[in-house]
Every structure is written in C-alpha cells, then in structure tokens.
Design a protein around this motif. Structure first.
Motif: not given
Length: 117
Positions: A90-96, A70-71, A45-49, A113-117
């Motif tokens: 950003p629209p997509l984030q790559l989380v290890d 994602l740039n 779960v992503y919550t503002c950073g 995992v690619v996360v879309r906030p």
C-alpha cells in the motif's frame, strides 16, 4: 537539641541530593530513549514486507509493535497481513515503534511513523 537539629538538617540535605541525582538519571535515560527512537524512525527501511531497524543503544530494546496499512480507498489505516509482494504494497503504512530500557529504572517511549514504501 543542637545535635538533633543537625541530624535532621543532614538527613534533609542528603535526601535532597539523592532525589536530584535520581531524577537527573531518569531524565538522561528518557532523553537517550527519545533520541534513539527518533533516529530509528528516521532510518526505518522498508523492504518488501519487512522493516530493518537500527541497533538501539546499550541498555535499550527497540521493537515494532504494530503495522497498519492504508486501505484501498485511502481513508483509514487497517490491520492485516503484510502484502504478499512488493507490487502489492500500500502507498502508506503506519508503524508503531517502541523503545524500553532493560536495566535500572524502567523507561518506555512510543512513536508512530508513517512510512511510504
């Protein structure tokens, strides 16, 4: 002569049983780590950073090793500080993700995992 042959046979049988037990335990730990890592990825779960991770099973630690964003051109993932506000995310984030066993024989698994906030 017969006693020697029986002693060798006994040692081989016991050694084979020990190998089977140890490899079975290792396989069980690996499977448990894989399931916990995939569960964590699905419930990330992503919550503002910041990310909230579920509690790992007993005997394991679960960590976020790295987060890439994602740039602005949408062509590659770059490392940088977390966005200052939720609107800047950003629209997509790559989380290890990484899970490690804390007791017994070491087991380590990683997953991106690619996360879309």
């Amino acid at each position: 002569m017969a006693v020697t042959i029986m002693a060798i046979a006994f040692a081989v049988i016991v050694g084979g049983m020990a190998t089977a037990v140890l490899s079975s335990d290792l396989q069980r730990r690996q499977a448990k780590a894989d399931v916990a890592l995939r569960d964590a990825a699905e419930s990330l779960v992503y919550t503002c950073g910041t990310y909230a991770l579920p509690r790992p099973p007993d005997g394991f630690t679960l960590t976020i090793e790295h987060v890439s964003y994602l740039n602005s051109e949408g062509t590659q993932y770059v490392t940088g500080p977390a966005p200052a506000t939720c609107a800047d995310s950003p629209p997509l984030q790559l989380v290890d993700l990484k899970i490690e066993s804390t007791n017994g024989r070491p087991v380590t698994r990683s997953l991106q995992v690619v996360v879309r906030p």
